[in-house]
Write a protein that holds these residues in place. Structure first.
Motif, PDB file in Angstrom:
ATOM      1  N   GLN A  34       0.827  -1.204   0.000  1.00 57.46           N
ATOM      2  CA  GLN A  34       0.000   0.000   0.000  1.00 57.46           C
ATOM      3  C   GLN A  34       0.869   1.264   0.000  1.00 57.46           C
ATOM      4  O   GLN A  34       2.035   1.219   0.380  1.00 57.46           O
ATOM      5  CB  GLN A  34      -0.942  -0.018   1.198  1.00 57.46           C
ATOM      6  N   TYR A  67      -6.512  -0.390  -6.232  1.00 58.09           N
ATOM      7  CA  TYR A  67      -5.305   0.036  -5.517  1.00 58.09           C
ATOM      8  C   TYR A  67      -5.397   1.544  -5.292  1.00 58.09           C
ATOM      9  O   TYR A  67      -5.670   2.277  -6.245  1.00 58.09           O
ATOM     10  CB  TYR A  67      -4.050  -0.296  -6.325  1.00 58.09           C
ATOM     11  N   PRO A  68      -5.217   2.025  -4.077  1.00 60.37           N
ATOM     12  CA  PRO A  68      -4.955   1.286  -2.833  1.00 60.37           C
ATOM     13  C   PRO A  68      -6.124   0.366  -2.467  1.00 60.37           C
ATOM     14  O   PRO A  68      -7.218   0.526  -2.982  1.00 60.37           O
ATOM     15  CB  PRO A  68      -4.795   2.398  -1.791  1.00 60.37           C
TER      16      PRO A  68
END
Length: 264
Positions: free
Chosen positions: A84, A182-183
């Protein structure tokens, strides 16, 4: 005598299996998607370096080897807590800070390597920014001692922080464009509120992950989604095993669709 011999053979087979592949072979286009994203992101970093030219090298515009490991995590396993943005940016940066400090103190290289990696891991843990390439950043910093001694803490800002931010930005864009989140998902409810899908609160789900030593491998929200999908799969199997289930049509719970969603 035959029984102990069979036990030894069984133990040997188990030992050999323990050193074999632990992951399934990635299916479909996913390996190529991840490789393309990592390659393009590192290409962007390379373009940034080339635009800087010789003067850019003095300003810290160059690539370091641990960025390859960071790129792998960001594109191949974007759901991992280790990949992350906070983990990548803060993990690499704090590791570089620690390693530069150790280098400037001047211990022998072998001692500096151990100290830098030790304190890098401790710093990442304290800041909740565990990122495996951070350990490589610390070691690479020590091995680049002449450059680090010349640049000082500017080495932290560029190349480490700058290149990591470029990789993370590329990962956000590329993963979203290619269907990966993503994240990753964060719980949208208070930590004590139960998840309607599982009946467990995010705090309880996090406790399960900690007890299983899996908190670095999967996020709380994705864990809840997987549990809910698994429960739906069990319910579907039970429904299919009941008398007359064959006459009621296929998969009343839609669980396979739920599992596909949970895997993203």
């Amino acid at each position: 005598m035959a029984y102990p011999k069979r036990r030894r053979r069984a133990r040997l087979r188990r030992t050999l299996r323990a050193f074999g592949p632990a992951m399934q072979r990635p299916g479909g286009p996913e390996p190529f998607r991840a490789a393309l994203g990592a390659g393009l992101a590192l290409l962007a970093c390379g373009v940034l370096v080339s635009l800087g030219g010789v003067s850019g090298t003095r300003a810290g515009l160059f690539l370091i080897a641990p960025l390859g490991a960071t790129a792998f995590l960001l594109f191949a396993v974007p759901n991992s807590p280790l990949a992350q943005p906070w983990s990548a940016v803060v993990g690499n940066t704090v590791s570089a800070c620690v390693a530069v400090t150790v280098v400037l103190l001047g211990p022998p290289q072998a001692v500096a390597a151990g100290l830098a990696v030790f304190w890098a891991m401790a710093g990442m843990a304290a800041l909740r920014a565990m990122h495996p390439p951070g350990g490589a950043v610390a070691l690479a910093t020590v091995l680049s001692a002449p450059v680090v001694e010349e640049m000082g803490f500017r080495f932290v800002l560029a190349p480490v922080l700058l290149d990591t931010v470029v990789l993370v930005g590329a990962a956000v864009l590329f993963n979203r464009l290619t269907g990966r989140r993503y994240p990753f998902r964060q719980p949208a409810v208070p930590a004590t509120a139960p998840d309607p899908r599982t009946g467990l609160s995010p705090e309880e789900l996090a406790g399960l992950l900690r007890r299983a030593n899996q908190s670095a491998n999967i996020g709380v929200e994705d864990f809840g989604r997987l549990l809910a999908a698994a429960e739906a799969e069990v319910a579907a199997h039970r429904a299919e095993s009941r008398p007359g289930a064959a006459n009621r049509g296929a998969n009343p719970c839609g669980t396979h669709r739920g599992l596909r969603v949970a895997s993203r």
